[in-house]
Motif scaffolding. Structure first.
Motif, short mmCIF file in Angstrom:
data_model
loop_
_atom_site.label_atom_id
_atom_site.label_comp_id
_atom_site.label_asym_id
_atom_site.label_seq_id
_atom_site.Cartn_x
_atom_site.Cartn_y
_atom_site.Cartn_z
N ASP A 1 2.12 -5.13 3.81
CA ASP A 1 1.14 -4.23 3.20
C ASP A 1 0.32 -4.95 2.13
O ASP A 1 -0.89 -4.72 2.00
CB ASP A 1 1.84 -3.01 2.59
CG ASP A 1 2.37 -2.05 3.64
OD1 ASP A 1 1.92 -2.14 4.80
OD2 ASP A 1 3.25 -1.22 3.32
N SER B 1 -8.38 -6.28 3.00
CA SER B 1 -9.40 -5.25 2.77
C SER B 1 -10.29 -5.63 1.60
O SER B 1 -11.52 -5.50 1.66
CB SER B 1 -8.73 -3.91 2.51
OG SER B 1 -7.91 -3.55 3.60
N ASP C 1 -3.74 -5.30 2.02
CA ASP C 1 -4.58 -4.96 0.88
C ASP C 1 -5.49 -6.13 0.51
O ASP C 1 -6.67 -5.95 0.19
CB ASP C 1 -3.70 -4.58 -0.32
CG ASP C 1 -3.00 -3.24 -0.11
OD1 ASP C 1 -3.42 -2.48 0.79
OD2 ASP C 1 -2.03 -2.96 -0.84
#
Lengths: 180, 180
Positions: free
Chosen positions: B55, B62, B59
Motif C-alpha cells: 500500500d 499515485s 501511495d
DNA sequence: GTCTATAGATAGATAGAC
DNA sequence: GTCTATCTATCTATAGAC
C-alpha cells in the motif's frame, strides 16, 4: 486428433492457469499439482524441478510463436490486422502462454525474458516484410506490445472495444498504404 | 531540502530495488529489511505487514503520477514528445516506482493494477487535451505502453536507441499536426 | 524507533512403496 | 507413472527487551 491431454500437458495448463489468475507467488508445486489433479510427486516425475517446469513453458511458447508467425504471414486480412487483432487477449492457448510467461518475466529468469524478446523480434520481422517504412513498422509493433501491456492490467470487460480496435486497425493500415 | 531519507523512504526504495532487480518472489521482508539496512522488526514497525508495504508503494505511485501529469502539461517540447521520451525507462525515481508496481501487477493485488490503470487513464486524458483525433491519441498512448512493455523485457543497453526514439516522436507529432 | 528470538505455516525437493 | 511421507529451508508475523 484431439487425444485426451497427457499429464505433462495438463500440468503446463495448470501452471499457466495459476500464473494468469493469481500470479507467480501462487504457482507453487503443490498448487500446480492440485489444479492438474496429480500429486506433487507425480508432477515431479514429469518435471524434475520448478525450473524444469518453467523450461517446459518456455518450450511451449517457442513452438506457439512459430505457428503464430506462419499464421500472420498467411492471414487473409493482412499481417497488420491479424497481429493487432490477436494482440487483444482472447483466451486462446497462445495468449494464455504469453500471459503466463509475462508473469514470470519480472523474476530473475532471464530465459523467459529472452524467449519473449524472440517473439517480439519475430513479429517485427514479419511486419517489416510488409511495411517499408521502419518507423511505421515500429509504431505498429509497439501498439501491439501496448495492447498486451493493457491485457495485464485489464480484464476482458475493461479491454479496448471491438469498435475502437477496428478504428485502430483501419488507421494503421491506411498509414501503411500511404507511406510504406 | 534534500534531507537524509527517512527509514520509511529507504524501506520503499529497497522494496522497489529488489522488485526491479530480482522480481516479486525475491522481495521478502527479510531481503527488503537487509537492503534498507534495518532489521525485520524495524521494518515491521513502519509497515505492519507486507500488504501495508505494498500500500505504501501504491501511495508513492499515485503521488508521482500527479507530479508527472503536471510536468507533461508544462513540457516545452509538447506533451507527446515528453510522454514518449519518458516512457523509455531512464532509472528516474518515477520509472523505478512504475517498474516495481508492474512486477506486482500479475499477482492477486488488484489495488496495484487499479493504480496503474489510473496512471494510464491520466496519460490518455492529457494526450486528448492536445490531440483531437481519438484514434491517434490511442495510438500514442499505446506506443507509450509498448515502450514500458519493452522496458520489462530489455535492459538499458537493449532498449530502443535515442535515434529511433527521435524518429518515433517526429512521426507521431507530424501525424498529430496533420490530423488532429 | 530499533533490535533479537521465536512461533507457525508453507516452500521445493527426496525417498521409497505400489 | 503415480502415490504418501518426510526433510530442510525459508516465509510472514508476534513478543518483548532496550
Amino acid at each position: 486428433m484431439s487425444r485426451p491431454p497427457t499429464s505433462r500437458e495438463r500440468i503446463l495448463d495448470a501452471f499457466e492457469g495459476i500464473l494468469i489468475d493469481d500470479g507467480e507467488r501462487a504457482a507453487t508445486l503443490e498448487a500446480v499439482a492440485s489444479r492438474a489433479e496429480v500429486s506433487k510427486g507425480g508432477l515431479l516425475y514429469h518435471f524434475g524441478s520448478k525450473d524444469a517446469m518453467i523450461d517446459g513453458l518456455i518450450d511451449r511458447l517457442s513452438a506457439r510463436v512459430n505457428e503464430d508467425v506462419a499464421q500472420i504471414r498467411a492471414a487473409e486480412e493482412g499481417p497488420i490486422a491479424y497481429l493487432l487483432r490477436t494482440s487483444v487477449t482472447s483466451q486462446s492457448p497462445f495468449d494464455r502462454t504469453i500471459m503466463a510467461c509475462l508473469s514470470l518475466a519480472h523474476s530473475a529468469h532471464d530465459e523467459v525474458r529472452s524467449a519473449l524478446r524472440g517473439m517480439q523480434d519475430a513479429w517485427f520481422a514479419v511486419v517489416r516484410e510488409n511495411v517499408d517504412d521502419p518507423v511505421l513498422a515500429r509504431v505498429i509493433t509497439l501498439v501491439s506490445d501496448g495492447l498486451y501491456f493493457n491485457s495485464v492490467l485489464r480484464d476482458g470487460g475493461q479491454q479496448i472495444s471491438a469498435d475502437e480496435l477496428d478504428r485502430l486497425v483501419g488507421y494503421l493500415r491506411a498509414s501503411a498504404a500511404a507511406r510504406g
